[in-house]
Design an enzyme around this catalytic site. Structure first.
Site, short mmCIF file in Angstrom:
data_model
loop_
_atom_site.label_atom_id
_atom_site.label_comp_id
_atom_site.label_asym_id
_atom_site.label_seq_id
_atom_site.Cartn_x
_atom_site.Cartn_y
_atom_site.Cartn_z
N CYS A 174 -20.89 -12.77 27.21
CA CYS A 174 -22.31 -13.09 27.15
C CYS A 174 -22.99 -12.42 28.35
CB CYS A 174 -22.48 -14.60 27.20
SG CYS A 174 -24.20 -15.13 27.10
N ASP A 176 -24.91 -13.80 30.30
CA ASP A 176 -24.99 -14.85 31.31
C ASP A 176 -24.28 -14.48 32.61
OD1 ASP A 176 -24.29 -17.44 32.61
OD2 ASP A 176 -25.21 -18.26 30.80
N HIS A 241 -18.85 -18.77 25.91
CA HIS A 241 -18.67 -19.69 27.04
C HIS A 241 -19.29 -21.04 26.74
CE1 HIS A 241 -22.89 -19.21 28.64
NE2 HIS A 241 -22.81 -18.14 27.87
N CYS A 252 -24.21 -21.82 26.12
CA CYS A 252 -24.81 -20.51 25.94
C CYS A 252 -26.25 -20.61 25.44
CB CYS A 252 -23.98 -19.70 24.94
SG CYS A 252 -24.61 -18.04 24.73
#
Lengths: 518, 518
Positions: A174, A176, A241, A252
């Site tokens: 991701c 992130d 995640h 997420c």
């Protein structure tokens, strides 16, 4: 660490009034965080020592030193800015500011940012951005030296991937920030020419692009440009995640913190990639695939192996935290055997695992390596982050737009939106800007964007085109976030890297980079 | 033809006040055009008959019928609009309008465009755009039938390319509408799975994209997905253009009508592509390259063959108009021998031609085929367009954005900007909009854009992503040309085609195409 604590306190108050709508944006070490569940692998002090026989303590110590060094450089920025704030109306402000920058940040401020401070105060966002880009440049410059103590000690090197039958590892985590330390920390895997990272919000990677990249590597393999890759495979990994402390809030964002949805979406893309290659180049051509999950509070790994037909299953996976707990008191040998048995049982449960050559279960061996490697990271968080990260939410320092930064991989260091154009990547960027609205912009600080593209020095003109792409993307970013740009808060710089390593995150002067006319 | 004449007269007056700054925009059949130099191949009536022994007169007749059919459909639009204009305040306007549309355009108007005409008149731009998209759809639907009389008669079929050692022909002409009939007319080459067209302003194709496409075909070849392609090559062709009547005004707009600059830029890209592939996949891997030039007033071809090292030379080429003139009075055999001798002499002059296997001069054979084929097109223009096109400038009906339309290839039918995003292709689009400002917008008519993307039905989800890309591009176009969009003059539709032919230029309903949520 004082700065860190102040920063957290500040974020807490800055974020307190944000709406809670299931989107995990902004660091929220709120009350619930302190009542989070214990680490499922091991609770230090609860009658256990949390010293696992398979953990590489020396490697952990080296990684800790690295983490503290790099974080220290970035955290010094806000500390210095606070000092400058207190002195900005002093008569010798310019000298003080430059001295501080040299001592603490290994840079100097552009005089234009300082000399009129006595009239209207300094532009904190501009200073912050300048220091950030200087720090990125410094970290890249020092990367080899900073990483030397642990790089060769990482248990999964390119040669280990080869030993598991993998010539190329293509990872899409991701976007992130909490996943940006995935390779060296969570997977203990060394960056190399064989490893590519392309992060997307929700790990929703671009199937067409991946088919093209698989095609390129496959042709390199067939033409002998990848020595030793005969009989080896391309492995595509997607990484979702979740947050065991706050499943509904710190999972997420792209999937509304809905873990099951994130898993299903990632599996769908991985299956699509296999089908695309099989349909285009013939049954059996498809790359291997694997799905990983990371609990970002603990950095604990889940491994979903593909079954013998290459299908992944949302609810069938190996769990590193469980295996850590189960093997904690054992001898190293016994722990190894236990993990091996668990992997074998999992593969049997799946009815076999995807392979090119029957009987060669390279993916199962790689799963075992990654799980074993992850035990060290689980213990790292237990020992050096009190069993669970203090900041379980967002805490990035900048946004990396474009291609990944292999020389700077650390949890929550930056949000990474892999894209070629803002037109295609706008949704990923918007999530990043939303995060920085909470982290920086509401406090009057900067929206810092490093626009980074990798080119192939084997392609004539590619460097210049990468630079032009960078400036085109910056222009599109300025247009999209005009609100922040007009306030002088959006700070973007362009940097380029050579795919073959001759140039690494080289910042490009705007004047040099004007597209050449015809 | 009446409509045509009226249109030309109108354009002439509409364009008369345009600045002349070396950029070739807008049709300008002005005084100078009528004093243009004679056709260098042959001047009909000047003691010569202009009936070349190698010209396929039956093919020319079939192509003329096709050209008139397709142009007739598009030219009927303005004629119908003018009739509607005269009747828009009649009480039975709706019925009259629908009857005209059914009879002349094989479509119906949406009632919403007609029913309030008696109050404020009709929206001519909206009607024009509706009719244009309906006509495109009709031409695509009827393409097989329309082209049946000449398709198999074209002298360069996929099998002929194979006979010259070419498994894939990748052509990048200029985006200019005058080159959009390149394949069937100028080169007499049949569209097929083996032929790809990607047009860019100035023929400045995307080297990175072409490396990726070469890679894909090469892997298809190696994996046996291209039957019969063993030992065959990929050929990249760039096509520049110039105007012998008005070299300074009607040449390539992207190069400021500076022919020499257009040639040098195209050669640079072709050399870069070879170097990129050789550097990446090993010396000798590079695709073959060829440079073509077209005099857009005459459709006469120039062929630049690469020398034995693969280098192209700006000032060394074979000229089809010269060869037509030289061989005009000869027998077919003698003409063939003459052209063959000229090609051999040219190859000797170059010191050999680029080949994969020594002695196999496939490119020279292909050059000879294309030159011979072009003799028919030269005579086509001499006989059916009075020796030189009446409209030597722009006269396109719409802008095609994205991927080419293999089922609709005709000179000046559309301006083609090959792109994936407006962010990357903005410069090409701007040239197109400038052209349509002169052709349509200044007259109150539409800016019609067909946004067309090709997907691979072998890749799961690719169709939906192509549709999403189309809508994303439309949104970016609306933002970039907001000035025309706000006035209701920008009309864009999205269509998608399957690379493997199961779906062809299928228009997509906006409602159907909303990106799927996760």
């Amino acid at each position: 660490m004082d700065t860190r604590k102040r920063q957290l306190a500040l974020q807490r108050s800055a974020l307190a009034h944000l709406p809670r709508h299931g989107m995990a944006v902004g660091a929220r070490p709120t009350l619930e965080a302190r009542t989070a569940p214990p680490n499922p692998a091991c609770v230090p002090g609860a009658g256990q020592f949390c010293r696992h026989p398979l953990v590489d303590a020396a490697l952990n110590a080296a990684l800790l030193a690295y983490e503290q060094t790099v974080r220290g450089r970035f955290e010094a920025i806000e500390d210095v800015l606070r000092s400058l704030s207190a002195r900005q109306h002093d008569r010798d402000f310019v000298e003080q500011a430059q001295a501080l920058a040299r001592q603490r940040l290994d840079t100097e401020w552009p005089l234009s940012l300082l000399e009129h401070a006595w009239v209207a105060g300094v532009d904190m966002a501009a200073l912050q951005a300048h220091a950030l880009f200087a720090t990125i440049e410094r970290c890249v410059r020092l990367a080899d030296q900073d990483r030397a103590p642990w790089m060769d000690r990482l248990p999964v090197q390119a040669a280990d991937l080869r030993a598991c039958g993998i010539h190329t590892l293509d990872v899409s985590p991701c976007a992130d920030g909490r996943l940006q330390g995935l390779l060296p920390f969570v997977l203990r895997t060394a960056p190399s020419e064989a490893v590519a990272v392309k992060a997307y919000a929700g790990a929703l990677f671009d199937v067409e692009l991946d088919v093209a990249e698989w095609t390129q590597r496959e042709l390199e393999r067939l033409s002998g440009a990848l020595p030793g890759a005969e009989g080896a495979d391309y492995l595509k990994v997607a990484v979702y995640h979740f947050s065991s402390s706050h499943p509904q809030h710190e999972g997420c964002a792209a999937h509304g913190s809905h873990d099951a949805r994130a898993v299903v979406a990632a599996i769908e893309r991985l299956h699509a990639l296999r089908e695309a290659v099989n349909n285009t180049y013939g049954e059996g051509a498809a790359p291997l695939v694997m799905l990983l999950g990371v609990d970002t509070d603990l950095d604990a790994l889940r491994v979903h192996l593909p079954d013998a037909c290459g299908r992944l299953h949302a609810d069938r996976f190996l769990d590193a935290a469980t295996l850590y707990r189960e093997t904690l008191g054992m001898s190293a040998d016994a722990a190894h055997r236990h993990i091996e048995t668990a992997v074998v049982a999992h593969v049997q449960d799946l009815g076999g695992v995807l392979t090119r050559q029957p009987g060669d279960e390279g993916l199962a061996r790689l799963a075992q390596r990654w799980i074993t490697a992850n035990l060290s990271q689980i213990e790292y968080v237990i020992q050096h982050h009190a069993g669970r990260y203090a900041v379980i939410g967002h805490d990035e320092h900048f946004i990396c737009v474009g291609d990944a930064l292999p020389s700077l991989q650390l949890r929550n260091q930056y949000y990474h939106a892999h894209l070629d154009t803002v037109e295609e990547g706008a949704a990923d960027l918007d999530v990043g800007v939303k995060i920085f609205t909470a982290l920086n912009l509401r406090r009057g600080l900067a929206l810092p964007m490093l626009v980074h593209f990798t080119y192939s020095s084997r392609v004539p003109g590619a460097r210049q085109r990468a630079i032009e792409r960078g400036h085109r993307v910056v222009a599109a970013i300025r247009a999209r976030y005009a609100h922040w740009d007009e306030r002088g808060r959006l700070h973007a710089r362009v940097a380029v890297s050579d795919r073959y390593g001759r140039e690494r995150v080289a910042f490009v002067d705007e004047a040099v980079a004007a597209p050449a006319g015809h």
